[in-house]
Scaffold this motif. Structure first.
Motif, short mmCIF file in Angstrom:
data_model
loop_
_atom_site.label_atom_id
_atom_site.label_comp_id
_atom_site.label_asym_id
_atom_site.label_seq_id
_atom_site.Cartn_x
_atom_site.Cartn_y
_atom_site.Cartn_z
N GLY A 13 0.99 -1.25 0.27
CA GLY A 13 -0.09 0.12 -0.20
C GLY A 13 0.79 1.11 -0.04
O GLY A 13 0.36 1.97 0.18
N PHE A 14 2.55 1.39 -0.50
CA PHE A 14 2.42 2.86 -0.44
C PHE A 14 2.48 2.82 -1.63
O PHE A 14 2.84 2.94 -2.61
N THR A 15 2.33 4.67 -1.60
CA THR A 15 1.73 5.25 -3.14
C THR A 15 2.40 6.24 -3.76
O THR A 15 2.94 7.08 -4.04
N ALA A 56 23.61 10.85 9.25
CA ALA A 56 23.96 12.26 9.52
C ALA A 56 23.08 13.20 8.31
O ALA A 56 23.00 13.89 8.69
N LEU A 57 23.51 12.98 6.98
CA LEU A 57 23.76 13.60 6.40
C LEU A 57 22.61 13.12 5.86
O LEU A 57 21.27 14.44 4.82
N THR A 58 22.18 12.16 5.46
CA THR A 58 20.40 12.41 5.38
C THR A 58 18.70 11.99 6.46
O THR A 58 18.00 12.62 5.51
N ARG A 59 19.35 12.26 6.75
CA ARG A 59 18.06 12.18 8.43
C ARG A 59 16.97 11.86 8.10
O ARG A 59 16.04 12.66 8.04
N PRO A 60 17.31 10.40 8.26
CA PRO A 60 15.83 9.52 8.18
C PRO A 60 14.83 10.00 9.64
O PRO A 60 14.79 9.91 9.88
N ASP A 61 13.71 9.81 8.70
CA ASP A 61 12.74 9.92 9.71
C ASP A 61 11.98 8.83 9.60
O ASP A 61 11.54 8.38 10.81
N TYR A 62 11.93 8.04 8.68
CA TYR A 62 11.59 5.92 8.92
C TYR A 62 12.65 5.14 8.33
O TYR A 62 13.36 5.60 7.15
N ILE A 63 13.24 4.05 8.78
CA ILE A 63 14.17 3.28 8.46
C ILE A 63 13.36 1.93 8.47
O ILE A 63 13.36 1.44 9.55
N ASN A 136 2.94 5.90 6.52
CA ASN A 136 1.20 6.76 6.38
C ASN A 136 -0.01 7.20 7.79
O ASN A 136 -0.73 7.41 7.67
N ASN A 137 1.33 6.56 9.29
CA ASN A 137 0.82 6.76 10.51
C ASN A 137 -1.09 6.14 10.17
O ASN A 137 -2.20 7.12 11.08
N THR A 138 -0.49 5.27 10.02
CA THR A 138 -2.05 4.11 10.66
C THR A 138 -1.87 2.97 10.80
O THR A 138 -0.96 3.13 11.28
#
Length: 206
Positions: A13-15, A56-63, A136-138
């Motif tokens: 379901g990733f859009t 540190a360079l990419t600063r991901p929110d999700y891994i 998606n915060n679901t």
């Protein structure tokens, strides 16, 4: 392996735009021992500074941590894939000047493992579904056969879990806490997640 990951993301379901993803590896060179697919601990240790710099360079929110080596490299050498599946971890990434960027991480088996053992695809897809629900915060409901795992992020979702527990005639609830900090009594320590299980195959992370 990348095709397996992208296919799983679409199926789960990733859009969004996958071109926004940053893909990397724990070890930055090819296998130096062709007789084995295992990554040696000294290889991981030698490449660790590069991985930290990338983060540190990419600063991901999700891994999405794919494989046991990735879990150990990011969450700590004492962590194991089997014990981290289904849990959302908060990762504090040093970005310089004493500051940190916080990311949320989910673990899964690696696409390479799925390529070797296609029967693991259901387990992999379940973890990817968890990852997508995080983005998606679901709410997340595990699709693994025989397992019901709920990722609770709101009071309403917690009330649903309460109702499920109260359906049991004499529920026995197992509780496990994950702490941020070396010890619960350490300065600045706090509870990151609460994990509950009330019957075989049923659990939630809060």
């Amino acid at each position: 392996c990348v095709k397996i990951l992208l296919s799983a993301l679409k199926e789960c379901g990733f859009t969004g735009d996958t071109s926004d993803f940053y893909l990397t590896t724990v070890v930055k060179h090819g296998l130096l021992d062709p007789s084995s697919t295992a990554l040696k601990s000294n290889w991981i240790k030698n490449c660790a500074p590069l991985l930290k710099l990338e983060m540190a360079l990419t600063r991901p929110d999700y891994i999405l941590l794919t494989g046991d080596e990735a879990v150990k490299a990011v969450l700590g050498k004492d962590q194991k894939l089997a014990a981290t599946t289904g849990i959302v971890f908060e990762v504090d990434i040093p970005v310089g000047g004493g500051e940190f960027h916080r990311a949320k991480a989910v673990a899964s088996v690696s696409p390479a493992y799925v390529a070797r053992y296609p029967e693991a695809s259901e387990r992999f897809n379940s973890s990817v579904k968890h990852f997508v629900s995080l983005i998606n915060n679901t709410p997340y409901f595990s699709s693994e056969t025989g397992i019901s795992h709920i990722d609770v992020r709101s009071a309403e979702e917690l009330a649903l879990v309460r109702d499920e527990i109260l359906k049991e005639s004499a529920p026995v609830v197992a509780v496990d806490l994950e702490w941020h900090g070396e010890w619960p009594s350490s300065k600045g320590a706090y509870i990151r997640t609460v994990q509950l299980s009330w019957k075989a195959g049923h659990a939630c992370s809060i």
